[in-house]
Design an enzyme around this catalytic site. Structure first.
Site, PDB file in Angstrom:
ATOM      1  N   HIS A  68     -11.660  -5.053   7.933  1.00 25.10           N
ATOM      2  CA  HIS A  68     -12.486  -5.084   6.833  1.00 25.10           C
ATOM      3  C   HIS A  68     -13.641  -3.877   6.918  1.00 25.10           C
ATOM      4  O   HIS A  68     -14.388  -3.695   6.146  1.00 25.10           O
ATOM      5  CB  HIS A  68     -12.966  -6.085   6.286  1.00 25.10           C
ATOM      6  CG  HIS A  68     -12.084  -7.048   5.641  1.00 25.10           C
ATOM      7  ND1 HIS A  68     -11.053  -7.543   6.489  1.00 25.10           N
ATOM      8  CD2 HIS A  68     -11.731  -7.383   4.244  1.00 25.10           C
ATOM      9  CE1 HIS A  68     -10.159  -8.226   5.608  1.00 25.10           C
ATOM     10  NE2 HIS A  68     -10.310  -8.178   4.419  1.00 25.10           N
ATOM     11  N   GLU A 122       0.759  -1.031   0.068  1.00 26.28           N
ATOM     12  CA  GLU A 122      -0.116   0.080  -0.054  1.00 26.28           C
ATOM     13  C   GLU A 122       0.834   1.244  -0.040  1.00 26.28           C
ATOM     14  O   GLU A 122       0.556   2.442  -0.719  1.00 26.28           O
ATOM     15  CB  GLU A 122      -1.021  -0.100   1.131  1.00 26.28           C
ATOM     16  CG  GLU A 122      -2.098  -1.121   1.082  1.00 26.28           C
ATOM     17  CD  GLU A 122      -1.591  -2.515   1.437  1.00 26.28           C
ATOM     18  OE1 GLU A 122      -0.635  -2.586   1.886  1.00 26.28           O
ATOM     19  OE2 GLU A 122      -2.431  -3.482   1.020  1.00 26.28           O
TER      20      GLU A 122
END
Ligand SMILES: Cc1ncc(C[n+]2csc(CCOP(=O)(O)OP(=O)(O)O)c2C)c(N)n1
Ligand SMILES: Cc1ncc(C[n+]2csc(CCOP(=O)(O)OP(=O)(O)O)c2C)c(N)n1
Ligand SMILES: [Mg+2]
Ligand SMILES: [Mg+2]
Lengths: 325, 359, 325, 359
Positions: free
Chosen positions: A129, A60
């Site tokens: 999540h 990321e």
């Protein structure tokens, strides 16, 4: 006009942006061949090829850092981070570089880029999540933070974000992706960044939220309407910069406010809004401003997530409290 | 021929650094440059040293904030950047004033930055040099993105990033190297291995024998070079730039060098290393070496040296004067740099500050 | 009792902790041989050896992640991040793992560790060296966030932090390191985490802050005293969890509050405190709560840093405004 | 003899994976284990597969949240963990149920976790297995810290961490490997290279030919092993564990394997790879291979297989029953897990929730 889900509307916005401007490129994990884990970028690699729709390694910081370099180098990258819980490895790039190059170079270099991030809970997902830590980004100078609540806004805001001269973190509420269908204008159209929308007018209290929560605010307002209460709803749409004037005007009118967010409470957006409302509308307040938020705990997993995410009952109860105060 | 490890053959990196000029200035291979060019590199190193010494002195006088001296690393900084074309990107660090200046950043800007003035971050239009990276590690991937963008835009520009031995320990080094390898971006990674990251010796920074050998983990060629040999650094960087420009992808260069001064002007470097060690490296001075080489060829004389010193002093002093006489930073300026247009939030805060300042 | 600077008091606390408990180990960049860039760990490597005072590679995520593993494995690591601006690369480790292992394993595994981080501005440092983004950590569940304002508190709080069963981010205001000398008790003593201190009593208004700001609050209070105003000062000492009761009690008494932080304003601690005060003390409020904070801009460099950091004049003016409201 | 790259000699890693059992179950070297032990590994692989298939089925029935199947990777998971001692640490991922179970974590806990119940993260006391890491990359450094702590405490425990090919791209992989190398922690890095990270093929994950060769950049031995050969995986892990336990520091093992199912139960894997490719790997099934080996030695028969299947089913079904009948998660429980003692802030929030729930 087509009737689209939010996932489709975002896909459409990306297609429109990429058709119009070849500097727009997408990059992220699984955005290409599979079209993203939510299929938001579905088909774009076929239309624009792998040079403009780039599947990246699982990294990321690399995604955001490379997109930053691309932006400084004259492209208009749209980076995707797969879930907000996986944006933290890129946090340094965002805070230390993406939000700073303009000021560091006094406008000589800029990073016009978008970081798209699915976020929020409500679907019983695995740990990490369901994050709703948008306040971390709102606290960060030099970026803008946009959160659509439905398909139409999503498209118009994303097209504005891609064209914005400054970096935009674009947070997409996961549980809205397929839950709401709306008429969405074809082609290019914009919703300006930095302006909230009064999505329902009312006089008894102001309900304030953004993203997935807005649908719950509407449901709460419906329920309250059944009890003879008319509440105003403000959908922030942009959480940084906050459209304070719209908020203040509404609360000066209603005298009561309930702010609803899915995020943790401490130093969250609800706190920011409450602080500024008491600053600028104290003498209009008829009751303490209520914060209906997620708690200061890790977002619980499926079995107990319902205790975390504000629901219509909690929102209605908070409004009732302010009305009774 | 240089001995690069190869991306595919998985060859061990050479443990002996590549060198063209030995410590006494004797040529060990074919010079990559004619005499005039070597003289230009020499002059650049002299000017970089003049800047560096001036900056350290000014810091002691309280005219600059903390400063990170580059003395000892001139050959790597000048030699690598000399191999670039004007349009190539340079992404460097707080210690790389020599490199940045050579690529057009301007001493004035470098001084301004160290004075604590954001305007130092604004190099002249057309100069493709980012403001120095103060965070360790994060900037290498920016060079990857810049090279990548150039590629996508069909420009034949490469990007070069300078970083220290310590920076190779950051996760961002890894992600930058990996992206460069996977996407074959035209990026030259130049590690200035000056043996220390503040107090941490290179030998404790990684258990690998060399940093150059890390290239192999990214399918990228790597090379070890004598970082105090400006000709060798120039030669390997030229090869890497040619490779990058012709679609051959990225390279990693480890330049073995040494900072002979403290980490920054607030560091007491003798807490973690001996005066003897420093002295030993001073004897490998990168500028001396070229002087001896030029002298041996009759291409150096004290008069020229004096002229160089005088010119350097003039250039540096003029930059100081410009930096010290820049207009004041207005309170409003802290808000105006953040976005293309100040946001509603910042406009309000700027008003508040004006009110507080009684304006 | 010895008269110590805060840097010395922290050094003393670490020595006391390490003498008492061999599970306590230090790790970080330059903490060993040079004793840290602020000399806070000076001499500890000589006393405890390089196995317990570990100079690490330049890798903040590695430092925090390794310390986390050590803590789970039965040690009591005290990790140092050199400056708060360099904590962002470790942000994922802190948010996703350090603050979560207890809940993730329902108490089976825990991470009793301290992350020490010098922070804040006021010394005209280079970019990234003046960050005051403590709200990012206060927004993060599962950790505690402690900020001493002087030597005595620093020692007592740090000893509590080392012994705390949960992870503590310990933020050390850089400009206090050598600015304040105080009598500091010898040996082991504690100041409890989670309790604010009313460091000065008063009745006209409540000044709220933590860290370096507290000295400015005192100066502001002195100045206001000269004008016949007596203000109460609350030094939070811990910003997560917030000692809401102490704050609320004080503001219920004074009816006015000025919150002062060096951090950016949006979604900062001042917003949190204002939100909770209006929630629990609205009917006592005689004036809007004022937030005197850093702005939502990158902390400016030396030449203009003064325009960013709240100073005594701004604090006094804010109090005057609440008194006149 | 295994062919490790060596930390100091800088030898190329072998490009052919180390193997002991070929795809038809024929022995290619000395077996590292006696027949009884091989039968035990076989039984464990069978039980892991039973769990895995049950979990996928339950997910389709809506009884589990998303599930990440491990089918095809049994040999790597069972073979590596079988080389550990009971007190050694295991730090693994969402796909590593087989490994975690073998080390004592319990099927019940694994089911609970996938049902979205935090109590799945609480293995029995004394079982040194962390809850599965859902974030990719961050957990390897935890294994480094655990091994390091063991070392400092004078315990002879090693730590083993499992991770995927995708995880090697994260900066945290680099920092973990580097710390392990520098501090010579007793850590075994086992990369399950199953060829994909969701849709991203391994060949695009890094430009390096192998992941094993990355070890060299950290001064650490690395080895490439056939990850579908449980004996080979066991053998290399045993060597790595011995090295770690005797102060020889960390190792990197790349186990070449394949997930024959989708990334998770919501993934359509034929969007990014062909049915033929999957079929080809199914033919290299890690369990079949051992069955053929045992059969060749007369150590396998259908009756035993049936008994194994029956026992596995019983164990798995019992775990399901336990997980599905666990007491409800009370609202208050979302607060009580966060700290040793709930903070004042959480106590207040818990009250607020009780109020909102009308309690
Ligand atoms: C992310 C980050 N961590 C820590 C620091 C503090 N710091 C400044 S320079 C330095 C050492 C860097 O060493 P190296 O990369 O070898 O470069 P050198 O200073 O030797 O040129 C450190 C740790 C920083 N600036 N950024
Ligand atoms: C930090 C982070 N980024 C992204 C993800 C989303 N994600 C989950 S699994 C996965 C692929 C991982 O691939 P690999 O490491 O090869 O393991 P495998 O799934 O193949 O076992 C990704 C990108 C994540 N969980 N964590
Ligand atoms: Mg160095
Ligand atoms: Mg994989």
């Amino acid at each position: 006009m087509a009737t689209l889900t939010m996932a489709q509307a975002i896909n459409d916005a990306l297609r429109v942006a990429m058709d119009a401007d070849e500097r727009v490129v997408l990059l992220g994990e699984d955005v290409g061949v599979t079209g993203g884990v939510f299929r938001v970028t579905d088909g774009l690699i076929d239309r624009f090829g792998p040079a403009r729709v780039v599947d990246t390694p699982v990294a990321e910081s690399g995604i955001v850092g490379a997109a930053f370099g691309m932006a400084v180098g004259g492209l208009r990258p749209v980076a995707e981070i797969q879930f907000l819980g996986f944006a933290y490895p890129a946090f340094d790039q965002i805070v230390s570089h993406v939000g700073r190059i303009r000021n560091r170079s006094r406008h000589r270099f800029t990073a016009p880029m978008v970081i798209r991030v699915p976020f929020g809970g409500g679907i019983g997902a695995a740990e990490h999540h369901s994050e709703s830590t948008e306040a971390l980004f709102a606290h960060t100078p030099g970026i803008k933070v946009v959160v659509p609540s439905g398909p139409r806004d999503a498209k118009g805001l994303l097209l504005s974000a891609v064209e914005d001269p400054d970096p935009v973190v674009f947070l997409e509420p996961i549980r809205v992706y397929r839950a709401i269908k709306e008429e969405v204008p074809d082609g290019d159209y914009r919703i300006p960044i930095g302006t909230a929308a009064v999505v329902r007018e009312g006089s008894d209290a102001t309900l304030i939220g953004y993203g997935a929560v807005v649908a719950d605010l509407r449901r709460a307002a419906d329920e309250l309407a059944g009890r003879g209460r008319t509440v105003e709803i403000v959908d922030l749409r942009t959480i940084s910069p906050l459209d304070a004037d719209t908020l203040v005007a509404s609360v000066r009118k209603t005298g009561r406010a309930v702010i609803v967010t899915e995020s943790h409470r401490t130093a969250g957006m609800a706190s920011e809004i409450a602080a500024l409302l008491q600053e600028r509308a104290l003498y209009s307040l008829l009751a303490p401003i209520e914060r209906v938020t997620g708690w200061d705990v890790v977002v619980p997993l499926k079995r107990s997530e319902e205790y975390y995410i504000p629901d219509v009952a909690r929102i209605v109860a908070a409004v009732e409290r302010t009305l009774e105060a | 021929m240089l001995r690069w490890t190869s991306a595919t053959s998985n060859l061990p990196v050479a443990m002996e650094p590549f060198r063209l000029l030995d410590e006494r200035g004797r040529l060990e291979g074919d010079p990559p440059l004619g005499l005039d060019e070597v003289r230009r590199l020499y002059a650049a190193m002299v000017e970089a040293r003049a800047y560096d010494r001036k900056a350290s002195a000014m810091q002691r006088q309280g005219r600059l904030a903390t400063y990170a001296p580059l003395e000892g690393q001139e050959a790597t900084q000048i030699g690598s950047v000399a191999a670039l074309r004007a349009e190539d990107w340079l992404v460097a660090t707080y210690r790389d004033a020599g490199a940045m200046w050579l690529h057009g950043y301007g001493w004035r800007n470098l001084f301004l930055g160290r004075m604590g003035d954001e305007r130092g971050g604004h190099p002249p239009e057309g100069v493709p040099v980012l403001p120095p990276s103060i965070t360790v590690g994060a900037h290498m991937i920016h060079a990857v993105g810049l090279g990548w963008a150039a590629d996508l835009r069909g420009e034949a520009r490469v990007s070069l990033t300078l970083f220290g031995d310590g920076a190779t320990s950051e996760g961002d080094f890894h992600e930058a190297m990996n992206f460069a390898g996977v996407f074959r971006t035209p990026t030259i990674f130049v590690c200035q291995n000056n043996q220390y990251a503040i107090s941490m010796a290179r030998t404790r920074q990684t258990a690998a024998e060399t940093i150059a050998q890390k290239a192999d983990g990214y399918g990228m060629p790597g090379v070890l070079v004598d970082g105090n040999d400006v000709l060798a650094v120039y030669a390997v960087t030229t090869e890497a730039a040619e490779r990058a420009r012709s679609g051959g992808g990225p390279s990693l260069i480890e330049a073995l060098t040494y900072r002979t001064g403290p980490h920054t002007t607030t560091d007491d470097h003798l807490r973690y290393r001996s005066a003897e060690e420093v002295e030993q490296w001073r004897r490998r001075d990168p500028i001396d070496r070229v002087r001896r080489y030029l002298e041996g060829l009759g291409a150096w004389d004290p008069g020229w040296e004096e002229a160089l010193n005088a010119a350097s002093t003039t250039a540096v002093e003029q930059a100081v004067a410009e930096a010290e006489t820049i207009a004041a930073f207005e309170p409003d300026d802290i808000f105006t740099g953040m976005y293309a247009e100040p946001t509603s939030v910042l406009r309000r805060q700027a008003e508040e500050l004006r009110r507080d300042l009684g304006e």
